[in-house]
Design a protein around this motif. Structure first.
Motif, PDB file in Angstrom:
ATOM      1  N   ARG B  78       0.856  -1.194   0.000  1.00 42.04           N
ATOM      2  CA  ARG B  78       0.000   0.000   0.000  1.00 42.04           C
ATOM      3  C   ARG B  78       0.895   1.247   0.000  1.00 42.04           C
ATOM      4  N   HIS B  79       0.315   2.338  -0.511  1.00 43.81           N
ATOM      5  CA  HIS B  79       1.072   3.596  -0.513  1.00 43.81           C
ATOM      6  C   HIS B  79       1.594   3.915   0.896  1.00 43.81           C
ATOM      7  N   ALA B  80       0.753   3.705   1.901  1.00 46.90           N
ATOM      8  CA  ALA B  80       1.129   4.052   3.279  1.00 46.90           C
ATOM      9  C   ALA B  80       2.346   3.248   3.737  1.00 46.90           C
ATOM     10  N   GLU B  81       2.412   1.997   3.271  1.00 49.61           N
ATOM     11  CA  GLU B  81       3.521   1.131   3.678  1.00 49.61           C
ATOM     12  C   GLU B  81       4.829   1.599   3.026  1.00 49.61           C
ATOM     13  N   LEU B  82       4.739   2.016   1.773  1.00 47.95           N
ATOM     14  CA  LEU B  82       5.939   2.517   1.103  1.00 47.95           C
ATOM     15  C   LEU B  82       6.413   3.810   1.779  1.00 47.95           C
ATOM     16  N   LEU B  83       5.453   4.659   2.144  1.00 49.88           N
ATOM     17  CA  LEU B  83       5.808   5.916   2.808  1.00 49.88           C
ATOM     18  C   LEU B  83       6.449   5.657   4.167  1.00 49.88           C
ATOM     19  N   ALA B  84       6.036   4.580   4.828  1.00 47.03           N
ATOM     20  CA  ALA B  84       6.568   4.284   6.159  1.00 47.03           C
ATOM     21  C   ALA B  84       7.867   3.485   6.099  1.00 47.03           C
ATOM     22  N   SER B  85       8.251   3.025   4.918  1.00 48.01           N
ATOM     23  CA  SER B  85       9.418   2.138   4.823  1.00 48.01           C
ATOM     24  C   SER B  85      10.730   2.910   4.928  1.00 48.01           C
ATOM     25  N   VAL B  86      11.453   2.674   6.008  1.00 49.49           N
ATOM     26  CA  VAL B  86      12.744   3.335   6.206  1.00 49.49           C
ATOM     27  C   VAL B  86      13.728   2.879   5.127  1.00 49.49           C
ATOM     28  N   THR B  87      13.679   1.604   4.782  1.00 48.48           N
ATOM     29  CA  THR B  87      14.582   1.068   3.757  1.00 48.48           C
ATOM     30  C   THR B  87      14.371   1.810   2.433  1.00 48.48           C
ATOM     31  N   ALA B  88      13.122   1.931   2.021  1.00 45.28           N
ATOM     32  CA  ALA B  88      12.842   2.601   0.745  1.00 45.28           C
ATOM     33  C   ALA B  88      13.292   4.056   0.793  1.00 45.28           C
ATOM     34  N   GLY B  89      12.987   4.746   1.906  1.00 50.20           N
ATOM     35  CA  GLY B  89      13.321   6.162   2.016  1.00 50.20           C
ATOM     36  C   GLY B  89      14.813   6.415   2.094  1.00 50.20           C
ATOM     37  N   THR B  90      15.540   5.488   2.701  1.00 52.91           N
ATOM     38  CA  THR B  90      16.985   5.652   2.823  1.00 52.91           C
ATOM     39  C   THR B  90      17.662   5.518   1.462  1.00 52.91           C
ATOM     40  N   HIS B  91      17.240   4.539   0.704  1.00 54.23           N
ATOM     41  CA  HIS B  91      17.881   4.319  -0.598  1.00 54.23           C
ATOM     42  C   HIS B  91      17.360   5.283  -1.664  1.00 54.23           C
ATOM     43  N   PRO B  93      15.088   8.512  -1.597  1.00 48.24           N
ATOM     44  CA  PRO B  93      14.240   9.515  -0.941  1.00 48.24           C
ATOM     45  C   PRO B  93      13.113  10.014  -1.840  1.00 48.24           C
ATOM     46  N   LEU B  94      13.275   9.943  -3.141  1.00 46.67           N
ATOM     47  CA  LEU B  94      12.193  10.424  -4.013  1.00 46.67           C
ATOM     48  C   LEU B  94      10.907   9.620  -3.834  1.00 46.67           C
ATOM     49  N   LEU B  95      11.034   8.355  -3.414  1.00 46.34           N
ATOM     50  CA  LEU B  95       9.813   7.568  -3.203  1.00 46.34           C
ATOM     51  C   LEU B  95       8.996   8.154  -2.059  1.00 46.34           C
ATOM     52  N   HIS B  96       9.690   8.630  -1.025  1.00 46.09           N
ATOM     53  CA  HIS B  96       8.953   9.254   0.083  1.00 46.09           C
ATOM     54  C   HIS B  96       8.423  10.630  -0.317  1.00 46.09           C
ATOM     55  N   ASP B  97       9.221  11.388  -1.090  1.00 42.54           N
ATOM     56  CA  ASP B  97       8.720  12.675  -1.593  1.00 42.54           C
ATOM     57  C   ASP B  97       7.407  12.458  -2.332  1.00 42.54           C
ATOM     58  N   ALA B  98       7.380  11.450  -3.194  1.00 37.21           N
ATOM     59  CA  ALA B  98       6.201  11.199  -4.035  1.00 37.21           C
ATOM     60  C   ALA B  98       5.040  10.699  -3.189  1.00 37.21           C
ATOM     61  N   GLU B  99       5.306   9.730  -2.328  1.00 39.16           N
ATOM     62  CA  GLU B  99       4.211   9.156  -1.536  1.00 39.16           C
ATOM     63  C   GLU B  99       3.551  10.196  -0.638  1.00 39.16           C
ATOM     64  N   ARG B 100       4.335  11.133  -0.142  1.00 38.43           N
ATOM     65  CA  ARG B 100       3.782  12.161   0.740  1.00 38.43           C
ATOM     66  C   ARG B 100       2.694  12.987   0.030  1.00 38.43           C
TER      67      ARG B 100
END
Ligand SMILES: Cc1cc2nc3c(=O)[nH]c(=O)nc-3n(C[C@H](O)[C@H](O)[C@H](O)COP(=O)(O)OP(=O)(O)OC[C@H]3O[C@@H](n4cnc5c(N)ncnc54)[C@H](O)[C@@H]3O)c2cc1C
Ligand code: FES
Ligand code: FES
Lengths: 157, 300
Positions: B78-91, B93-100
């Motif tokens: 889910r989008h929320a899970e990707l936004l909460a994933s420290v692993t994804a955000g660390t490698h 960061p654009l994934l967290h920018d987008a999910e937000r």
């Protein structure tokens, strides 16, 4: 098609068409009209309920998809014995509602927020309710109500 | 009241079972993931599948994890899970920018990563994000598993490489542009009219620079402006091998703006969207550069 759901800790079995939406199962089949139904386009958030402990917009979930799951609606917010949830108390105290149409959705999202984040900032509160529309309050008093509930719950330990 | 037309509903018990159901019922059957694109389309009768195959609960399609030299993101994440994933955000960061900035927190609890890219709406934020990151889609059908690069995945609006009896299993992002590597990072920037709305325009940037600030790898994705395959290839080609300077970034933005083809709609006229494409590409490149190498900010 048979749907078995637990809503507010009570089990229900119903035979429904696959195209029935969760919001209509709750309101029309189970008589739980606390969950409101507004835009029908997953924008307003009036229909927000918890599905397996996570808030979702029930106008965009099929009832059959919720089979086997647990649902919590605004009717399940008050504690046993009819004691209101702190959020309900705070919304009443801080004028967090006027017409009340958006309130059930706001409450369900706010409860989820405070369960995860007992001391949210105003920005975090606004972000959490950003998928819910209120046509009356201008949001200011909703944010104040949620903050009041957070403070009251922390004070009560 | 908006009600979908009649359809049948089945829950898949495994990926193989989902594929078998799709094959048995033919092209009028459709997968439902979060349902947050498909159900609205069914309410409007823009989609009228005869069978929905529910893939919620298939564990094989979940999870975010590092596997060898890729980050894998399951289609049912889910989008929320990707936004909460420290692993994804660390490698990345654009994934967290987008999910937000994708929809709102309640929609993000339900909508999935796989559903987003399979929907292939020209305004889907993750399409440009995965394109810039040069992700690979892993697709399974009865003939086996295929791997399709993101840049060959989109066949047009609402059309993808996923066949009628296939399932998108996961997306894999090469770690070669991980933000954990020196000189490498990424960013995503979006302009929307209000919180939770679709993009007027958005841009994704992935950068890798060497010690002399020469761009060794670059990915630029564009959302909602009619860029072919969501990519600004000409701007990427311009920057690759050049010094990362403010002028070069500005020129890359101009090139990106020139080569996209936005259409006018209620979100804005063509000129405005073209302007945003260039400006957001520039700013996303600056943001990625600043993350990659703090020392570079003064020089840009
Ligand atoms: C109010 C609202 C606002 C939104 N705002 C944004 C936004 O700002 N930016 C943005 O990018 N998106 C936005 N979205 C879209 C949201 O991101 C997508 O609805 C959602 O992620 C699609 O995923 P889903 O799981 O709901 O897909 P579904 O609706 O279940 O499926 C979409 C399509 O993909 C197919 N599909 C799904 N999963 C698979 C799979 N694993 N294999 C093969 N086919 C598959 C389905 O058959 C269907 O055709 C918004 C949605 C709503 C409702
Ligand atoms: S009725 Fe569901 S979001 Fe408005
Ligand atoms: S109180 Fe009327 S819509 Fe919020």
């Amino acid at each position: 098609m048979r749907v078995t759901v637990t809503v507010n800790d009570q089990d229900y079995i119903r035979d429904v068409e696959p195209r029935l939406l969760l919001v209509h199962l709750l309101r029309d089949e189970l008589g739980l009209t606390g969950t409101h139904w507004g835009c029908d386009t997953s924008n307003c958030g009036a229909c927000t309920v918890w599905l397996d402990r996570v808030p979702v917009k029930s106008c965009t979930v099929l009832a059959v998809m919720a089979s086997g799951s647990s649902v919590r609606t605004v009717e399940g917010l008050e504690r046993r014995g009819g004691e209101l949830d702190q959020l309900q108390v705070s919304f009443a105290l801080c004028h967090g509602l006027q017409c009340g149409f958006c309130t059930p959705g706001m409450l369900m999202t706010a409860r989820w927020l405070l369960d995860r984040l007992p001391d949210p900032s105003d920005v975090e509160i606004r972000e959490a309710i950003s998928g819910q529309t209120c046509r009356c309050t201008g949001y200011e008093n909703i944010v104040r109500s949620i903050r009041h509930a957070a403070e009251s719950e922390r004070a009560a330990g | 009241m908006q009600v979908p037309a009649h359809f049948e509903y089945q829950r898949a018990t495994s990926v193989e079972d989902a594929i078998a159901l799709l094959e048995r019922y033919g092209p009028e059957s459709r997968i439902v993931a979060g349902g947050h694109s498909l159900i609205p389309m069914m309410k409007l009768r823009l989609a009228q599948p005869e069978l929905l195959v529910d893939i919620n609960g298939l564990a094989d399609l979940g999870g975010i994890s590092l596997a060898g030299d890729v980050l894998r993101i399951g289609a049912m994440v889910r989008h929320a899970e990707l936004l909460a994933s420290v692993t994804a955000g660390t490698h990345f960061p654009l994934l967290h920018d987008a999910e937000r900035v994708i929809a709102d927190p309640v929609v993000r609890n339900r909508g999935t990563v796989g559903g987003s890219v399979c929907q292939a709406d020209p305004s889907e934020d993750l399409s440009a994000a995965f394109t810039a990151l040069r992700a690979t889609a892993v697709i399974e059908g009865s003939a086996g598993v295929r791997r399709v690069p993101m840049r060959e995945f989109f066949h047009g609006p609402y059309q993808t490489a996923v066949g009628p009896a296939e399932v998108l299993v996961e997306l894999q992002i090469p770690l070669s542009n991980s933000a954990t590597l020196a000189g490498s990072s990424s960013a995503y920037l979006k302009v929307d009219r209000r919180a939770g709305d679709w993009a007027v325009a958005a841009a994704a940037a992935v950068l890798r620079i060497d010690r002399d600030s020469v761009v060794t790898e670059v990915g630029i994705g564009l959302t909602a402006v009619g860029a072919r395959q969501f990519a600004a290839v000409e701007a990427e080609d311009f920057l690759r091998g050049r010094q990362l300077t403010g002028e070069h970034i500005a020129e890359a933005g101009d090139i990106a703006a020139q080569h996209c083809s936005p259409v006018a709609d209620q979100r804005g006229p063509v000129d405005y969207k073209r302007h945003l494409a260039g400006e957001l590409a520039r700013r996303a490149l600056h943001a990625a550069a600043a993350r990659a190498d703090l020392a570079i900010i003064g020089r840009l």
